[in-house]
Structure formats: C-alpha cells, structure tokens
Design an enzyme around this catalytic site. Structure first.
Site, PDB file in Angstrom:
ATOM      1  N   ASP A 161       0.837  -1.040  -0.077  1.00 24.78           N
ATOM      2  CA  ASP A 161      -0.112  -0.063  -0.126  1.00 24.78           C
ATOM      3  C   ASP A 161       1.005   1.227   0.108  1.00 24.78           C
ATOM      4  O   ASP A 161       0.653   2.236  -0.667  1.00 24.78           O
ATOM      5  CB  ASP A 161      -0.827   0.043   1.160  1.00 24.78           C
ATOM      6  CG  ASP A 161      -1.968   1.386   1.196  1.00 24.78           C
ATOM      7  OD1 ASP A 161      -2.339   1.501   0.392  1.00 24.78           O
ATOM      8  OD2 ASP A 161      -1.529   2.183   2.026  1.00 24.78           O
ATOM      9  N   ARG A 168      -0.181   6.071  -6.957  1.00 26.16           N
ATOM     10  CA  ARG A 168      -1.482   6.625  -7.191  1.00 26.16           C
ATOM     11  C   ARG A 168      -1.739   7.924  -7.028  1.00 26.16           C
ATOM     12  O   ARG A 168      -2.256   8.787  -8.028  1.00 26.16           O
ATOM     13  CB  ARG A 168      -2.542   6.071  -6.316  1.00 26.16           C
ATOM     14  CG  ARG A 168      -2.969   4.925  -6.378  1.00 26.16           C
ATOM     15  CD  ARG A 168      -3.713   3.930  -5.498  1.00 26.16           C
ATOM     16  NE  ARG A 168      -4.959   4.523  -5.104  1.00 26.16           N
ATOM     17  CZ  ARG A 168      -5.337   5.048  -3.954  1.00 26.16           C
ATOM     18  NH1 ARG A 168      -4.777   4.317  -2.735  1.00 26.16           N
ATOM     19  NH2 ARG A 168      -6.467   5.770  -3.487  1.00 26.16           N
ATOM     20  N   LYS A 187      -4.471  -1.743   5.248  1.00 24.12           N
ATOM     21  CA  LYS A 187      -3.490  -1.109   6.229  1.00 24.12           C
ATOM     22  C   LYS A 187      -4.022  -1.658   7.718  1.00 24.12           C
ATOM     23  O   LYS A 187      -3.604  -1.868   8.740  1.00 24.12           O
ATOM     24  CB  LYS A 187      -3.633   0.253   6.434  1.00 24.12           C
ATOM     25  CG  LYS A 187      -2.633   1.074   5.253  1.00 24.12           C
ATOM     26  CD  LYS A 187      -2.404   2.637   5.643  1.00 24.12           C
ATOM     27  CE  LYS A 187      -3.650   3.188   5.047  1.00 24.12           C
ATOM     28  NZ  LYS A 187      -3.184   3.775   3.639  1.00 24.12           N
TER      29      LYS A 187
HETATM   30  N1  URA Z   1      -6.519   6.857   2.617  1.00 26.28           N
HETATM   31  C1  URA Z   1      -5.847   6.067   2.417  1.00 26.28           C
HETATM   32  O1  URA Z   1      -5.156   5.259   3.311  1.00 26.28           O
HETATM   33  N2  URA Z   1      -5.932   5.380   1.073  1.00 26.28           N
HETATM   34  C2  URA Z   1      -6.663   5.908   0.206  1.00 26.28           C
HETATM   35  O2  URA Z   1      -6.638   5.286  -0.825  1.00 26.28           O
HETATM   36  C3  URA Z   1      -7.501   6.983   0.489  1.00 26.28           C
HETATM   37  C4  URA Z   1      -7.345   7.637   2.043  1.00 26.28           C
END
Ligand code: URA
Length: 433
Positions: A161, A168, A187
């Site tokens: 992530d 992203r 997460k």
């Molecule tokens: N918060 C996150 O942890 N990930 C996202 O993609 C958007 C907000």
C-alpha cells in the site's frame, strides 16, 4: 505469469484471478515489477473498476505483503479509525487521544497527505521531535504503557500500500473505490485492528463526490471487513467545506490542541463525537451511543483528553513545550487577511479548491519527494451559513513566499457569498454497518 498479460486483461475489462493479483502485489512490493507497469495496471483498474472478489483479493494480498501485527498481548479489543481523506481533517489528532483517555487502546498507523487532502503524519511531524517512525516493539510498548501510539506507515506493515499510495498520488489515480477500499482495509488488517470505524467523507473536498458513491465505498469496505472478520462501521460525513477552521499542518495542530482544551468548532465536534461514540461501543466501553458522547465531552472538559495528547507527544519524543505554548510552533512570515466584498451570507467554500491552495502555499506535495512547509496554510474566519458584512475578514492566508499573491486572488473567488440566508447542511450524514 507476466505482468504485461495482467495489464492487458484489465485493460480489456476482464476479471483478474486471485493468483494474478497476488503475483502483481508480491512482485511490485519486491521491486521486480517497475513503477511504469504498475502505473499502467493501476490506471486500468481506475478506469475499468474491480469486482468485489477482485477488491477483496487485492486487499488481502496487500495486507499480506508485509508483517501482520499481533496485538493480542494487549488483551483488549483494538478498535482502529481511518478517514477516506479530507481538507482540514484533524479528527485523528483529537479523537484518538480522547478515546484513549476513556480506556480505548489506540494503535494507529496514519498516512501523509494525498492529492489535495492532508495527512495526520505530516501534521504530527510539525511538532518538533515527534517521531512517526519507531520500531514495531516500541509501537506496541507505547500502547501497552500509555494506551496510545500514532505513527506513520514506516514499519513493514502493508508495504504494497505504501508504494501504491505514492504511485496513485503521482498518476492521478486516487478517487477509485477498489483502490481506496483496498488501501485502507489492508492497512487496518495489517496493523492488528479487530474492529474498525471509518469516516467516509462525501463532497467536493472528499474523494467521493456524492452520497451514492460514498455508500458504495462504505459497503465495499464493510464487505471486506466481514470476510476478514473485522467488524466495520462506516460514518458518512460532509466534506463540502473544510472541517473546522484551519487547513495546513502546524495550523491544524493548533486547532486540535485548542479543541482538546474545550474550544471546539461545531462541525469538528459533531464528527469527533459520532466516531468516538462508535469506537467506544465497539471496544466494549459503553453500548449507549448518546451516553458515550456525554463521556467524551466530559473528558474534554476535565482535561483528561488534553493530558493524554501531551503524554502521547512526550512518549513519541516530541517537545511538549510547543503544545503547552502554541506560539512556539513554526509560523509563516506573512499572515494576510482577505475581506468580504459585500454584505450577505457565506454560501460556499469549496474544500477541494482550498485544499489545493494550501498545497500551492507548500502545505502539500506535488512530487512524493517534496518537503512540505508545516507553517503555511489557510485559516478561515467564517464558515458556510455565517452572516458577513462588507470588509469583514473571511480568512487568513499564512504564506512564506510570493505564492501568497496567486492564492489570495484565487481564494477571494472560491468563497461565495449570497444575499439570502443559506441553509445549514448536516455534518454527520448517515451510519452504515
Ligand atoms: N486513505 C488511504 O489510506 N488510502 C486511500 O486510498 C485514500 C485515503
């Protein structure tokens, strides 16, 4: 298996298998798949979406890309909180010490700013000395000893992530339901949460622009929670105007500390109490949501929540004299007011545009390597529906350079004033569980 075939499959709107998703995540995490190919796949997912099965497989693969924290030594139910992102969103800074002061253990891994939204880690780092990157055993020890730790995503938890989040952000692929849902839930699963409360923001300053989209995102995360055996509650909240008054890192810390000392902006108070009452319920600290809200308010008024925040800052190496005397926090060189051009009522303050202006001043990043300026930002003097007179101050711009001129011009246009009174919108929109 080849990444190029996986990209082609998603480009052609086909469903990826669990094995293909796992291959992508493991090979991207260990560096065998390069950013440009990952970017192509992420863009294809952004454009063509994912089925629920694909989103769940992606989430679990991301959660398993690193260690999964075992918090069972804490012998308490670990309830975590996360927001889908917003402007002026300092909820974690106040809510987490507050619930911790009521016995809800908090082991929180936060993010940095993403797109036009701010991030809790950047805010915490505006407190000199505060360490957001500590070892895993210290993280757990802090929760054991004082009931709270707030850190960044630097441990080996959901490393996929961490990479995808930055990717992203740099290729404009943030606002996607499968990508947001998998990012957040991976997460939460990796950091040992047993129950989860999610603030799903809705409006121009959120990634979900309307209730329908926000509901879809909420239901996707609740489904993932069910499959992963993590009870999840989603609270939809309004993000059409910034939350509270301050936008910018040190400026938001100041607002958060004042909140903890009983100076509470109404919208922020409503969000904090709603989320807090559910966190307490899930943690087994009170079944009645209204009673929980009373207890939360009590701990603001009796100073317990503020005391817990001081304890947290001290434990993480922060210099508490900056909290005890907020004037010591980094300050911008120029603080420039903007004035109302006419009598009327504040009709609109587009959060996304205000978030972008704070970014232009230096409060956010354009490139992931950028260093942010914690002192800059915008402090609103009025909120939507407020009555104003010509020449009343609408907001203050905190700037350190010539960007002030551009930001001032743009902010003057963003704050819309109507001649007729404006109806108040709800802050807490709905709860889905
Ligand atoms: N918060 C996150 O942890 N990930 C996202 O993609 C958007 C907000």
């Amino acid at each position: 298996m080849r990444i190029i075939d996986i990209i082609e499959k998603k480009r052609e709107k086909q469903e990826l298998s669990k094995q293909e998703i796992e291959y992508f995540i493991t090979q991207y995490t260990n560096g065998n798949i390069k950013d440009y190919q990952a970017a192509a796949l992420v863009m294809a997912i952004f454009l063509n979406g994912m089925t629920n099965q694909e989103t769940t497989d992606l989430t679990l693969a991301m959660a398993q890309s690193g260690e999964i924290l075992d918090l069972s030594t804490l012998k308490e139910t670990i309830v975590d909180k996360h927001s889908t992102g917003g402007v002026g969103d300092k909820v974690s800074l106040v809510l987490l010490p507050l619930v911790s002061s009521l016995g809800v253990p908090v082991a929180k891994m936060s993010g940095r700013g993403l797109g036009f939204t701010g991030g809790t880690v950047d805010k915490l780092e505006s407190i000199p000395g505060y360490q957001t990157t500590i070892e895993m055993n210290e993280f757990v020890k802090n929760v054991e000893e004082i009931g709270i730790s707030m850190i960044s995503q630097t441990l080996n938890l959901a490393p996929a992530d961490k990479k995808l989040y930055a990717l992203r952000d740099s290729i404009s692929c943030v606002e996607s339901i499968p990508l947001i849902a998998s990012s957040i839930m991976s997460k939460k699963i990796a950091s040992g949460a047993q129950k989860i409360v999610l603030d799903v923001t809705v409006g121009n300053g959120a990634f979900m622009k309307n209730r329908e989209e926000a509901r879809k995102l909420a239901n996707t995360m609740i489904e993932i929670g069910k499959l992963a055996k993590r009870e999840t509650v989603c609270i939809l909240t309004n993000m059409d105007e910034p939350l509270g008054y301050a936008i910018g890192n040190a400026l938001e810390v100041i607002e958060a500390v004042r909140f903890l000392k009983n100076d509470m902006p109404e919208d922020l108070k409503q969000v904090v109490l709603e989320l807090g009452s559910y966190m307490m319920q899930l943690a087994g600290k009170g079944n009645d949501l209204e009673e929980n809200k009373v207890k939360l308010l009590e701990n603001i008024k009796n100073g317990e929540a503020y005391k817990k925040f001081i304890e947290l800052v001290q434990k993480q190496g922060g210099d508490i004299t900056y909290i005890e005397n907020l004037d010591k926090l980094p300050k911008a060189k120029q603080i420039e007011p903007i004035y109302s051009p006419k009598d009327g009522y504040i009709q609109e303050m587009n959060s996304k545009e205000i978030g972008k202006l704070a970014g232009i001043l230096g409060a956010g990043r354009e490139q992931k390597e950028d260093v942010i300026d914690v002192s800059v930002g915008i402090v609103l003097a009025k909120k939507v529906t407020d009555k104003v007179k010509k020449n009343d101050i609408l907001a203050y711009i905190h700037a350190n350079d010539e960007k002030l001129v551009e930001v001032k011009k743009r902010l003057e246009k963003i704050i819309k004033i109507s001649e007729k009174p404006v109806e108040k919108e709800k802050v807490v929109l709905e709860v889905i569980r």
